[in-house]
Design an enzyme around this catalytic site. Structure first.
Site, PDB file in Angstrom:
ATOM      1  N   ASP A   1      -4.976   8.522  10.589  1.00  0.00           N
ATOM      2  CA  ASP A   1      -3.620   8.056  10.819  1.00  0.00           C
ATOM      3  C   ASP A   1      -3.114   8.441  12.203  1.00  0.00           C
ATOM      4  O   ASP A   1      -3.376   9.538  12.698  1.00  0.00           O
ATOM      5  CB  ASP A   1      -2.672   8.633   9.760  1.00  0.00           C
ATOM      6  CG  ASP A   1      -3.012   8.148   8.374  1.00  0.00           C
ATOM      7  OD1 ASP A   1      -3.456   6.991   8.262  1.00  0.00           O
ATOM      8  OD2 ASP A   1      -2.846   8.910   7.404  1.00  0.00           O
TER       9      ASP A   1
ATOM     10  N   GLU B   1       0.864  -1.183   0.000  1.00  0.00           N
ATOM     11  CA  GLU B   1       0.000   0.000   0.000  1.00  0.00           C
ATOM     12  C   GLU B   1       0.898   1.230   0.000  1.00  0.00           C
ATOM     13  O   GLU B   1       1.691   1.437   0.924  1.00  0.00           O
ATOM     14  CB  GLU B   1      -0.909   0.002   1.220  1.00  0.00           C
ATOM     15  CG  GLU B   1      -1.906  -1.141   1.238  1.00  0.00           C
ATOM     16  CD  GLU B   1      -2.750  -1.154   2.505  1.00  0.00           C
ATOM     17  OE1 GLU B   1      -2.756  -0.142   3.229  1.00  0.00           O
ATOM     18  OE2 GLU B   1      -3.372  -2.191   2.779  1.00  0.00           O
TER      19      GLU B   1
END
Length: 253
Positions: A56, A45
């Site tokens: 995140d 990814e």
């Protein structure tokens, strides 16, 4: 057949690695991907850095900030990846946020991904209904799989809707927190893994968030098809550099 689907058909537990494009150094993107494939990783990814990465944790946020300061942007990433299929065969997924994709132009973004050889896209902030109504045909036109996320709080109704709309795998977020390495999974997470496994979904699941070592990889893949490691890998890159990639992967499985 899409490379992701080919990989999902293999009789093994899959290890996917997330890293931020343009980090630690601007031109590390391709060497990292090549090193990951050589180390035996199944999928990669590629994180497109964004200034407001809501899902995140601090490690990935810091890497995104550094990558942006290094000069990474969408056009540059595509330029870096233009010859990637000359040296790399494993599935590649672009993961990011919808704003940069929208600014670039969704069809232009998808077309460029197709030309490069990208296999799928993960956009956590692109809603399912918007994707289906507006963008699904564009993704299909360019042979791209859209990977949706589910969490412990996602209702069964929505999980089944996501399963119906998916053609590859479902990204199974292990907890409601942001990304980040953890030492293990608790009772609630294990019950969540059991619950999802009992639903009999048509798409396999790959677990992300909290996978950091061999123990968490094994725990995450007891019932799921694979697991994704991001923060722990980026921490290793930060501390030990690209030369440590093979050793890091060897310690996982």
């Amino acid at each position: 057949m899409n490379r992701i689907n080919q990989k999902l058909n293999e009789d093994k537990k899959l290890l996917s690695i997330y890293f931020t494009a343009g980090y630690p150094s601007l031109n590390d993107t391709v060497p990292i991907i090549q090193a990951l494939e050589n180390a035996g990783v199944d999928m990669v990814e590629i994180g497109l850095p964004f200034s407001d990465p809501l899902a995140d944790g601090p490690t990935i946020q810091e890497s995104s900030t550094a990558a942006l300061h290094n000069g990474m942007h969408t056009d540059l990433l595509f330029n870096q990846l233009q010859d990637i299929r000359k040296t790399v065969d494993i599935p590649l997924i672009v993961m990011g946020y919808f704003n940069p994709m929208l600014q670039y132009g969704v069809e232009a973004f998808c077309k460029k991904c197709y030309e490069i050889g990208i296999d799928g896209i993960i956009m956590p902030d692109l809603p399912l209904d918007v994707y289906q109504e507006v963008y699904a045909e564009t993704y299909k036109k360019y042979g791209l799989l859209n990977v949706f996320l589910i969490t412990p709080q996602t209702s069964e109704e929505r999980i089944r809707a996501i399963d119906e709309a998916s053609d590859g795998f479902i990204y199974m977020v292990s907890s409601a927190s942001t990304t980040g390495a953890k030492s293990g999974f608790g009772k609630e997470q294990k019950e969540y893994f059991d619950r999802i496994a009992s639903l009999g979904l048509k798409n396999p699941q790959i677990v992300g968030f909290g996978i950091s070592n061999a123990d968490t990889f094994q725990a995450a893949t007891e019932q799921a098809k694979g697991a994704i490691i991001g923060s722990a890998f980026i921490k290793n890159l930060t501390k030990n550099g690209l030369v440590s990639i093979t050793n890091f992967i060897n310690l996982i499985r």
